[in-house]
Scaffold this motif. Sequence first.
Motif, PDB file in Angstrom:
ATOM      1  N   VAL A   6      37.726  41.835  50.694  1.00 48.64           N
ATOM      2  CA  VAL A   6      38.665  41.055  49.894  1.00 48.64           C
ATOM      3  C   VAL A   6      39.607  42.037  49.213  1.00 48.64           C
ATOM      4  O   VAL A   6      39.168  43.026  48.616  1.00 48.64           O
ATOM      5  CB  VAL A   6      37.928  40.204  48.834  1.00 48.64           C
ATOM      6  N   PHE A   7      40.902  41.753  49.310  1.00 49.70           N
ATOM      7  CA  PHE A   7      41.911  42.604  48.710  1.00 49.70           C
ATOM      8  C   PHE A   7      42.551  41.903  47.521  1.00 49.70           C
ATOM      9  O   PHE A   7      42.781  40.694  47.558  1.00 49.70           O
ATOM     10  CB  PHE A   7      42.977  42.989  49.744  1.00 49.70           C
ATOM     11  N   LYS A   8      42.814  42.670  46.490  1.00 45.31           N
ATOM     12  CA  LYS A   8      43.411  42.154  45.257  1.00 45.31           C
ATOM     13  C   LYS A   8      44.867  42.602  45.226  1.00 45.31           C
ATOM     14  O   LYS A   8      45.156  43.794  45.288  1.00 45.31           O
ATOM     15  CB  LYS A   8      42.648  42.717  44.061  1.00 45.31           C
ATOM     16  N   ILE A   9      45.762  41.614  45.128  1.00 47.38           N
ATOM     17  CA  ILE A   9      47.188  41.916  45.045  1.00 47.38           C
ATOM     18  C   ILE A   9      47.681  41.372  43.716  1.00 47.38           C
ATOM     19  O   ILE A   9      47.663  40.156  43.478  1.00 47.38           O
ATOM     20  CB  ILE A   9      47.966  41.293  46.228  1.00 47.38           C
ATOM     21  N   GLY A  10      48.090  42.262  42.840  1.00 48.49           N
ATOM     22  CA  GLY A  10      48.544  41.865  41.511  1.00 48.49           C
ATOM     23  C   GLY A  10      50.048  42.012  41.375  1.00 48.49           C
ATOM     24  O   GLY A  10      50.640  42.927  41.938  1.00 48.49           O
ATOM     25  N   ARG A  11      50.633  41.048  40.674  1.00 51.64           N
ATOM     26  CA  ARG A  11      52.058  41.091  40.402  1.00 51.64           C
ATOM     27  C   ARG A  11      52.294  40.809  38.931  1.00 51.64           C
ATOM     28  O   ARG A  11      51.587  40.018  38.322  1.00 51.64           O
ATOM     29  CB  ARG A  11      52.812  40.016  41.216  1.00 51.64           C
ATOM     30  N   LEU A  12      53.309  41.453  38.400  1.00 50.10           N
ATOM     31  CA  LEU A  12      53.769  41.164  37.046  1.00 50.10           C
ATOM     32  C   LEU A  12      55.049  40.366  37.199  1.00 50.10           C
ATOM     33  O   LEU A  12      56.012  40.835  37.814  1.00 50.10           O
ATOM     34  CB  LEU A  12      54.028  42.450  36.258  1.00 50.10           C
ATOM     35  N   PRO A  32      44.242  40.232  58.904  1.00 52.06           N
ATOM     36  CA  PRO A  32      43.694  41.529  59.313  1.00 52.06           C
ATOM     37  C   PRO A  32      44.543  42.742  58.909  1.00 52.06           C
ATOM     38  O   PRO A  32      44.004  43.829  58.741  1.00 52.06           O
ATOM     39  CB  PRO A  32      43.605  41.414  60.839  1.00 52.06           C
ATOM     40  N   GLU A  33      45.840  42.567  58.732  1.00 48.61           N
ATOM     41  CA  GLU A  33      46.720  43.683  58.394  1.00 48.61           C
ATOM     42  C   GLU A  33      46.993  43.804  56.895  1.00 48.61           C
ATOM     43  O   GLU A  33      47.864  44.563  56.483  1.00 48.61           O
ATOM     44  CB  GLU A  33      48.054  43.531  59.144  1.00 48.61           C
ATOM     45  N   GLY A  38      49.860  45.090  52.274  1.00 46.33           N
ATOM     46  CA  GLY A  38      49.780  44.791  50.843  1.00 46.33           C
ATOM     47  C   GLY A  38      50.830  45.426  49.953  1.00 46.33           C
ATOM     48  O   GLY A  38      51.486  44.727  49.183  1.00 46.33           O
ATOM     49  N   PRO A  39      51.044  46.743  50.036  1.00 43.28           N
ATOM     50  CA  PRO A  39      52.006  47.372  49.134  1.00 43.28           C
ATOM     51  C   PRO A  39      53.450  46.889  49.305  1.00 43.28           C
ATOM     52  O   PRO A  39      54.254  47.021  48.386  1.00 43.28           O
ATOM     53  CB  PRO A  39      51.894  48.864  49.480  1.00 43.28           C
ATOM     54  N   ASP A  40      53.778  46.314  50.456  1.00 44.63           N
ATOM     55  CA  ASP A  40      55.153  45.878  50.713  1.00 44.63           C
ATOM     56  C   ASP A  40      55.368  44.386  50.478  1.00 44.63           C
ATOM     57  O   ASP A  40      56.486  43.886  50.630  1.00 44.63           O
ATOM     58  CB  ASP A  40      55.549  46.224  52.158  1.00 44.63           C
ATOM     59  N   ILE A  41      54.331  43.654  50.102  1.00 49.17           N
ATOM     60  CA  ILE A  41      54.467  42.210  49.905  1.00 49.17           C
ATOM     61  C   ILE A  41      55.208  41.942  48.604  1.00 49.17           C
ATOM     62  O   ILE A  41      54.805  42.405  47.543  1.00 49.17           O
ATOM     63  CB  ILE A  41      53.089  41.516  49.892  1.00 49.17           C
ATOM     64  N   THR A  42      56.296  41.175  48.699  1.00 49.28           N
ATOM     65  CA  THR A  42      57.037  40.762  47.503  1.00 49.28           C
ATOM     66  C   THR A  42      56.855  39.279  47.221  1.00 49.28           C
ATOM     67  O   THR A  42      57.075  38.826  46.109  1.00 49.28           O
ATOM     68  CB  THR A  42      58.540  41.079  47.644  1.00 49.28           C
ATOM     69  N   SER A  43      56.450  38.508  48.231  1.00 53.70           N
ATOM     70  CA  SER A  43      56.195  37.078  48.078  1.00 53.70           C
ATOM     71  C   SER A  43      54.995  36.708  48.938  1.00 53.70           C
ATOM     72  O   SER A  43      55.020  36.917  50.155  1.00 53.70           O
ATOM     73  CB  SER A  43      57.421  36.269  48.512  1.00 53.70           C
TER      74      SER A  43
END
Length: 116
Positions: A6-12, A32-33, A38-43
């Motif tokens: 499980v990956f955690k993606i946090g946004r402010l 799977p990717e 993750g680091p490039d996701i903006t939405s």
Amino acid sequence: MAENKVFKIGRLRLIDDFPILHTSFITKSTFPEIEKDGPDITSMFQYYRQHGFVEFGSSTCTLNEIFPTLFERDILQCSSLIPLLQVESLCQDKRSNQVLEHTVIIYRSDCFTYVI
């Protein structure tokens, strides 16, 4: 038993210049990717659409009143006595009912008016 990361993606996020913490928990088995992407996701919704999920729904939301951790006090610019509102829900694909993410959003209780 198979292990599922499980990956955690946090946004402010800022709404009317007030910070909000928005955290998504995503499984590698569904995306799977995600570790690479993750680091490039903006939405998150745009990311889901790129992977073929186009209609979204939410499960029942849970609303909790919590007091801020040191990290949350720093990010949300509040004292330890300002209660926070924590909203938790699941985002699901409407077509398959597959869970796409578990979402946790944290707001300052003294900065917003909530219409239910």
